[in-house]
Design a protein around this motif. Structure first.
Motif, PDB file in Angstrom:
ATOM      1  N   ILE A   1       0.862  -1.184   0.000  1.00 25.65           N
ATOM      2  CA  ILE A   1       0.000   0.000   0.000  1.00 25.65           C
ATOM      3  C   ILE A   1       0.898   1.233   0.000  1.00 25.65           C
TER       4      ILE A   1
ATOM      5  N   ILE B   1       0.074  -5.190   3.725  1.00 24.47           N
ATOM      6  CA  ILE B   1      -0.825  -6.083   4.442  1.00 24.47           C
ATOM      7  C   ILE B   1      -0.557  -7.496   3.932  1.00 24.47           C
TER       8      ILE B   1
ATOM      9  N   VAL C   1      -6.989 -13.608   4.776  1.00 26.42           N
ATOM     10  CA  VAL C   1      -7.552 -12.652   3.823  1.00 26.42           C
ATOM     11  C   VAL C   1      -8.375 -13.420   2.791  1.00 26.42           C
TER      12      VAL C   1
ATOM     13  N   VAL D   1     -11.291  -8.974   0.486  1.00 20.98           N
ATOM     14  CA  VAL D   1     -10.433  -8.146   1.337  1.00 20.98           C
ATOM     15  C   VAL D   1      -9.353  -7.467   0.496  1.00 20.98           C
ATOM     16  N   LEU D   2      -8.689  -8.229  -0.368  1.00 17.75           N
ATOM     17  CA  LEU D   2      -7.620  -7.659  -1.178  1.00 17.75           C
ATOM     18  C   LEU D   2      -8.169  -6.663  -2.202  1.00 17.75           C
TER      19      LEU D   2
ATOM     20  N   THR E   1      -9.423  -3.450  -0.518  1.00 18.56           N
ATOM     21  CA  THR E   1      -8.267  -2.691  -0.042  1.00 18.56           C
ATOM     22  C   THR E   1      -7.624  -1.918  -1.181  1.00 18.56           C
TER      23      THR E   1
ATOM     24  N   ASN F   1     -10.059   1.091  -2.079  1.00 17.43           N
ATOM     25  CA  ASN F   1     -10.203   2.173  -1.108  1.00 17.43           C
ATOM     26  C   ASN F   1      -8.885   2.762  -0.624  1.00 17.43           C
ATOM     27  N   ARG F   2      -7.830   1.967  -0.591  1.00 16.86           N
ATOM     28  CA  ARG F   2      -6.559   2.453  -0.057  1.00 16.86           C
ATOM     29  C   ARG F   2      -5.541   2.817  -1.133  1.00 16.86           C
TER      30      ARG F   2
ATOM     31  N   SER G   1       1.584  -1.518  -6.295  1.00 18.87           N
ATOM     32  CA  SER G   1       0.522  -2.236  -5.591  1.00 18.87           C
ATOM     33  C   SER G   1      -0.234  -3.171  -6.530  1.00 18.87           C
TER      34      SER G   1
END
Length: 220
Positions: free
Chosen positions: A23, A29, A100, A104-105, A108, A111-112, A161
């Motif tokens: 990230i 993560i 995870v 989840v991945l 993420t 949003n991140r 990422s």
């Protein structure tokens, strides 16, 4: 000569992997991923989206069009949400600590990673583009922007990422590497006694941006 037909198979891949996702400006993560068949299928779809876009192709300082790169990332945002909706709860199971899932991945990344880039840079680039004089080449105009280097660095961070996500999806889907593809042979690189055994060059043009710029706004 008769050719043996390859037998079709269902979703494959490992029963468990350690997934890691970088990230930008935050860290990493990681967790154990035990993918169900629905997650493997979703992983293949998202992997295919990544490797056929400009998303994971490095943008050299003297090439590329930043507007097209942002537009490609924006459409990838929408495609990822479509995959999440289509597969539903099967790709977002309840998880034990340290585990995870596909959802989840994917969420993420949305949003991140993608949302901060698009929310910050799309309006700034659009404001500069609106000042372009009539008849002025849009690429030349973009490269005169004082924030061009900063946006290129931000896009490069996001690509890191997306690359780590793509490699994780490739492993889960149990498919071959579609990112680092060899260049096709041509008259200029036909093997000779001098160059036989030399690794082929990477096919740099395999990932192409959209055909024209698109005005986009980040979805809520």
């Amino acid at each position: 000569m008769r050719h043996r037909q390859r037998r079709r198979r269902g979703p494959g891949g490992p029963s468990q992997i350690t997934a890691r996702l970088t990230i930008p400006f935050v860290g990493e993560i990681s967790g154990t991923w035990e993918p169900a068949d629905a997650e493997r299928s979703a992983a293949w779809e998202l992997y295919l989206e990544l490797v056929t876009r400009v998303s994971v192709e490095e943008l050299s300082p003297d090439e590329g069009f930043l507007r097209e790169a942002l537009s490609s990332l924006y459409t990838f945002f929408g495609t990822t949400r479509d995959i999440l909706r289509r597969y539903g709860p099967d790709i977002a199971p309840p998880l034990a600590p340290g585990h995870v899932s596909f959802a989840v991945l994917a969420v993420t990344v949305l949003n991140r990673v993608l949302r901060p880039l698009l929310a910050s840079w799309h309006p700034r680039l659009a404001a500069y583009e609106s000042q372009r004089p009539e008849g002025r080449d849009p690429v030349a105009w973009e490269r005169e922007w004082e924030h061009e280097d900063a946006l290129r660095r931000a896009i490069s961070e996001v690509r890191s990422s997306l690359m780590s996500l793509a490699r994780t999806l490739q492993e889960v889907a149990g498919v071959s590497d579609l990112i680092d593809l060899p260049a096709p042979r041509g008259p200029e690189n036909t093997p000779t006694a001098a160059n036989r055994g030399t690794p082929p060059r990477r096919l740099s043009g395999v990932l192409t941006p959209p055909t024209r710029p698109a005005e986009v706004a980040l979805a809520a």
